[in-house]
Design a protein around this motif. Structure first.
Motif, PDB file in Angstrom:
ATOM      1  N   UNK A   3       0.660  -1.030   0.024  1.00 53.36           N
ATOM      2  CA  UNK A   3       0.003  -0.396  -0.146  1.00 53.36           C
ATOM      3  C   UNK A   3       0.660   0.477   0.004  1.00 53.36           C
ATOM      4  N   UNK A   4       0.471   2.520  -0.286  1.00 51.31           N
ATOM      5  CA  UNK A   4       1.036   3.499  -0.674  1.00 51.31           C
ATOM      6  C   UNK A   4       1.288   3.987   0.579  1.00 51.31           C
ATOM      7  N   UNK A   5       1.114   3.885   1.641  1.00 54.97           N
ATOM      8  CA  UNK A   5       1.895   4.329   3.035  1.00 54.97           C
ATOM      9  C   UNK A   5       2.989   3.382   3.453  1.00 54.97           C
ATOM     10  N   UNK A   6       3.336   1.908   3.509  1.00 58.82           N
ATOM     11  CA  UNK A   6       3.970   0.744   3.362  1.00 58.82           C
ATOM     12  C   UNK A   6       5.375   1.480   3.042  1.00 58.82           C
ATOM     13  N   UNK A   7       5.356   2.094   1.920  1.00 59.37           N
ATOM     14  CA  UNK A   7       6.483   2.568   0.894  1.00 59.37           C
ATOM     15  C   UNK A   7       6.436   3.644   1.092  1.00 59.37           C
ATOM     16  N   UNK A   8       5.958   5.140   2.172  1.00 57.94           N
ATOM     17  CA  UNK A   8       6.442   5.615   2.141  1.00 57.94           C
ATOM     18  C   UNK A   8       5.796   7.007   0.818  1.00 57.94           C
TER      19      UNK A   8
END
Length: 187
Positions: free
Chosen positions: A10-15
């Protein structure tokens, strides 16, 4: 292979916190290159659950690729009804656009969210219905794709079920290729 599941972070997992982040361009280009390779092996369907991040970006790539490969189809199989209701507005809008353009879409559970078991059931169901998995994930950076990978590994123990990965090296290669192209266009 005719039916491929695609998932990843997910986006937040990749910063990634902006919808126009440059990293998304690199991820989408890498997904496109991988999918083009699978088209040479008779790929017909790409299956996602529609979650924000890699799955939505993959869906957008598939929808864009249909102009050149009209036989390529997209299936969106959310784990439950209204999975997007707690997402940020831009992710909800993106999801609704993808659903409207998908060749097939149906929730795996005809109920709204009740418990985490629905997410595991989604992973198992999609892995069961597909012939291989493409995922952007590394064990060095844990995240939600590990549960999908566990389902794929369970299937691979008793059936042929290839698990293809997009690695940090793949993404770096895309960054470098785009950089070289930009440099050559600039000269």
């Amino acid at each position: 292979m005719k039916v491929l599941a695609v998932t990843g972070y997910k986006p937040q997992e990749m910063g990634i916190f902006k919808q126009d982040a440059e990293e998304i361009t690199y991820i989408k280009k890498t997904l496109e290159a991988k999918l083009q390779g699978f088209l040479a092996e008779d790929l017909e369907w790409v299956v996602v659950s529609g979650q924000p991040g890699v799955e939505q970006w993959a869906a957008e790539v598939v929808l864009d690729m249909k102009a050149e490969w009209p036989w390529l189809r997209l299936a969106v199989l959310p784990p439950f009804l209204h999975q997007d209701k707690i997402w940020p507005e831009h992710a909800q809008e993106q999801y609704q656009r993808i659903l409207q353009m998908a060749d097939y879409s149906e929730a795996i559970s005809n109920k709204e969210y009740e418990n985490p078991g629905q997410l595991r059931a989604k992973n198992d169901f999609i892995v069961m219905k597909t012939e291989a998995l493409l995922l952007l994930y590394t064990e060095e950076q844990e995240g939600t794709p590990k549960y999908y990978l566990q389902a794929a590994n369970r299937k691979a123990e008793s059936h042929e079920y290839p698990i293809y990965r997009i690695t940090p090296d793949d993404l770096q290669e895309t960054v470098e290729e785009i950089g070289i192209r930009k440099h050559n266009d600039f000269e």
